[in-house]
Design a protein around this motif. Structure first.
Motif, short mmCIF file in Angstrom:
data_model
loop_
_atom_site.label_atom_id
_atom_site.label_comp_id
_atom_site.label_asym_id
_atom_site.label_seq_id
_atom_site.Cartn_x
_atom_site.Cartn_y
_atom_site.Cartn_z
N ARG A 110 -19.59 24.13 -25.36
CA ARG A 110 -19.10 23.21 -26.40
C ARG A 110 -18.50 21.93 -25.82
N VAL B 229 -11.56 21.75 -27.22
CA VAL B 229 -11.87 22.83 -28.15
C VAL B 229 -12.23 24.12 -27.41
N ARG C 114 -14.53 14.26 -31.47
CA ARG C 114 -14.21 15.39 -32.36
C ARG C 114 -15.02 16.63 -32.02
N GLU C 115 -16.14 16.46 -31.31
CA GLU C 115 -16.91 17.62 -30.84
C GLU C 115 -16.18 18.33 -29.71
N ARG D 103 -6.59 17.88 -26.61
CA ARG D 103 -6.71 19.33 -26.41
C ARG D 103 -8.16 19.71 -26.62
N GLU E 203 -9.72 18.92 -30.24
CA GLU E 203 -9.12 19.27 -31.53
C GLU E 203 -8.41 18.05 -32.10
#
Length: 169
Positions: A24, A17, A97-98, A15, A101
């Motif tokens: 992002r 972010v 992780r950047e 998913r 989620e």
């Protein structure tokens, strides 16, 4: 041995972010074509899920538009492992992780399919469910608990990278 050859199918979902186009997640999308081309040129690569645009990020398989799939088929687990952990894919994956989620439940599954079979997204989702619900089995497993091809005996094998060897290949 059963006389039939098998290939390894894999799915991973995530998913985002933020939606596509958001700064992002833009580095993820900027690397996508390069990483997909790397996968297709990798030894043991057979197939990957893609739409008309050449990737799977626009394939809507859930009501959540931020949930994206990745599916591929490989000749064997070692070929997939080498691509994931020993190629230019690794630094991009290290940044996951950047872009994604933390996922509740199984987000990656491996399973054996008869050679020539193309798995569907529903096949993949059912494997994630099996893994999440029952843990690793011959029907859905992980690199940590990899099961041999059908017809071969043996316990699950751990193919996770040795953290002391990462980046030293």
């Amino acid at each position: 041995m059963t006389g039939q050859d098998y290939h390894l199918a894999q799915v991973n979902i995530g998913r985002l972010v933020a939606p596509k186009g958001d700064p992002r997640v833009q580095p993820f999308f900027d690397a996508l074509d390069r990483i997909n081309a790397l996968a297709e040129a990798s030894p043991g690569f057979i197939w990957r899920l893609k739409d008309e645009g050449g990737n799977a990020t626009d394939i809507q398989y859930s009501p959540d538009p931020l949930l994206i799939p990745n599916m591929s088929v490989w000749a064997d687990a070692e070929s997939l492992f080498d691509f994931v952990y020993r190629s230019a894919h690794t630094p991009v994956m290290a940044r996951r992780r950047e872009f994604f989620e933390r996922f509740q439940g199984a987000y990656q599954a491996l399973w054996w399919i008869p050679a020539g079979t193309v798995p569907t997204v529903n096949d993949a989702l059912s494997r994630l469910w099996l893994l999440d619900r029952f843990g690793p089995s011959a029907d859905a497993f992980t690199f940590k608990s990899r099961f041999p091809k059908p017809g071969l005996a043996g316990p699950p094998q751990d193919l996770r990278p040795d953290p002391w060897c990462m980046g030293r290949a």
